[in-house]
Design a protein around this motif. Sequence first.
Motif, PDB file in Angstrom:
ATOM      1  N   ASP A 114     -15.973 -11.606 -34.967  1.00 24.41           N
ATOM      2  CA  ASP A 114     -14.587 -11.296 -35.301  1.00 24.41           C
ATOM      3  C   ASP A 114     -14.502  -9.896 -35.884  1.00 24.41           C
ATOM      4  OD1 ASP A 114     -13.777 -13.844 -34.496  1.00 24.41           O
ATOM      5  OD2 ASP A 114     -14.132 -14.693 -36.484  1.00 24.41           O
ATOM      6  N   ALA A 115     -13.309  -9.348 -35.872  1.00 20.71           N
ATOM      7  CA  ALA A 115     -13.140  -7.952 -36.277  1.00 20.71           C
ATOM      8  C   ALA A 115     -13.319  -7.731 -37.767  1.00 20.71           C
ATOM      9  CB  ALA A 115     -11.753  -7.455 -35.850  1.00 20.71           C
ATOM     10  N   ASP A 116     -13.223  -8.775 -38.566  1.00 25.50           N
ATOM     11  CA  ASP A 116     -13.242  -8.596 -40.022  1.00 25.50           C
ATOM     12  C   ASP A 116     -14.553  -8.992 -40.680  1.00 25.50           C
ATOM     13  OD1 ASP A 116     -12.547 -11.350 -39.340  1.00 25.50           O
ATOM     14  OD2 ASP A 116     -12.378 -11.646 -41.501  1.00 25.50           O
ATOM     15  N   VAL A 117     -15.492  -9.593 -39.952  1.00 19.04           N
ATOM     16  CA  VAL A 117     -16.698 -10.103 -40.600  1.00 19.04           C
ATOM     17  C   VAL A 117     -17.685  -8.978 -40.872  1.00 19.04           C
ATOM     18  CG1 VAL A 117     -16.417 -12.381 -39.561  1.00 19.04           C
ATOM     19  CG2 VAL A 117     -17.861 -10.681 -38.428  1.00 19.04           C
ATOM     20  N   VAL A 118     -18.541  -9.198 -41.870  1.00 18.15           N
ATOM     21  CA  VAL A 118     -19.536  -8.212 -42.277  1.00 18.15           C
ATOM     22  C   VAL A 118     -20.921  -8.853 -42.202  1.00 18.15           C
ATOM     23  CG1 VAL A 118     -20.396  -6.787 -44.168  1.00 18.15           C
ATOM     24  CG2 VAL A 118     -17.927  -6.994 -43.782  1.00 18.15           C
ATOM     25  N   TYR A 119     -21.784  -8.299 -41.364  1.00 15.41           N
ATOM     26  CA  TYR A 119     -23.150  -8.799 -41.235  1.00 15.41           C
ATOM     27  C   TYR A 119     -24.032  -8.137 -42.293  1.00 15.41           C
ATOM     28  CZ  TYR A 119     -22.424 -11.200 -36.789  1.00 15.41           C
ATOM     29  OH  TYR A 119     -22.000 -12.073 -35.825  1.00 15.41           O
TER      30      TYR A 119
END
Length: 496
Positions: free
Chosen positions: A149-154
């Motif tokens: 998704d565009a908002d997730v942070v790995y």
Amino acid sequence: MSPLDVATTALTVVLVAFVACGAVPALVTAFQFLVLPLHAWINHYDRAAPYTPRIVVVIPAWNEGLVVGGSIDRLLRLEYPADRLRIVVVDDASTDDTPDVVRERVRRHPGRVVHLRREQGGEGKAHTLNHGIRHVLADGWMEALLIMDADVVYEPTSLRKMARHLADERVGAVTAYIKEGSARKNFLARFIGFEYVLAQLASRRSQSVLGAMACLAGGAQLHSRRNIEDLGGAIDTSSLAEDTVTTFETQLAGRRVVLEPHAIVLAEEPHRIDGLWRQRLRWARGNVQLTRRYRHLWFRPARGHGLGSIAFGLFWFSVFLLPALMIAASVGLIGLYLIDSTLASLVFRSLWIVVGASYVYGMLYGAQLDPQTGRTSWREIILFPGAISLVVMLSAFFPGILGEWLPGVLGVAPSPALLMAIDLASFAWISLCMLAAWGLRLLDRTRIGSRLTPFLTYVVGFGPILCAVTFAAYVAEARGAARTWDKTEKTGRVLG
């Protein structure tokens, strides 16, 4: 025995069976946590190996200008070989500054970031993904596909930890631990944070042990190229739960789906009950659709996958049917009370002792799986089922507590009528809590009511909200409501 006695006995047996149904989810939850420790031995790490395939990340984006730029920047800083990672952002006819944000990254990182524009959007996430997947499959560079998704942070090492499982050719897809990552968490974010511990670190580990996975996390799906091609080179567009369809179809094709619990992906979740309701209604409706779609699998063990196993079927239906089982328990208890109040009280105590023991065991175990979340969400862990449900639970462990304590608070003598009302209210609350949760959603939509919902959520409980959403999904599917992909609002609150 007279015909009346026979009928009464038969009705009593049926009502006891109704109440017993209410204990099934608690027993399944307890079984899940009993199986969970086996993941230390039954896992995929013995077949994992250092492996860095050429990965293309496909990000569906509609009006994600606030978050997509940061997500791209963080992906480019992952501990993964720079020459083996490319990012494709599929812009679904955004009307905000999403195109400008992405194009600026394209200029800064030519060849590593690609912007695909759909001029006619609005068809939903699956269609947007498929636009990007077709583009990626057109050449032979990609060896693995990451859907996010565009908002997730790995977290920096997450992708590398996920990719090592693809060293085993039998693995079709790998998922990660999606963790609520808001920098400033309100009451709802803390509830969701602990729910994700239970639903992912606990449930998915147990499912891995039993050989069947229910769902790849929508924001963290790493597929081998072969898996995507064998799925037809596209994500399912006929359901609101395209990620679950992909998970099932991967396993039905004989490939494994693996959870990498040490790969952490931070996500922004709704901070308002109404937003949570809309998000989860889409998920729950998708599960209703899938339950019907895969009806030929349930409780029919087969070689090559574990989706038809008894254990997996119990896992699936204990969640899917939870609202119906709660209503059945209330009906059974009230019916028993009208026939034999003593038996009703005994059955009521037995039910809540089972539920209570499973609740305490599961919550304490869950808090240890993610100690950070356990520390920040301790109130939410205690009050997950709601303060009222906890009082009802205590009344089962300590009979008479409500009949003695409540009249004293009200300043009235515990008359038989009052005691009967308390008993019936306790029985009914098992299902009426869902009605109260629906009322919370309506209240949250008002300016004044939204100030009360944090306190009232602790009173009613977060669990009843999830059950109420599932019941709403039954209704929406039964009346054929439009299948729209309702995107949650993103504001960039995720920790970076």
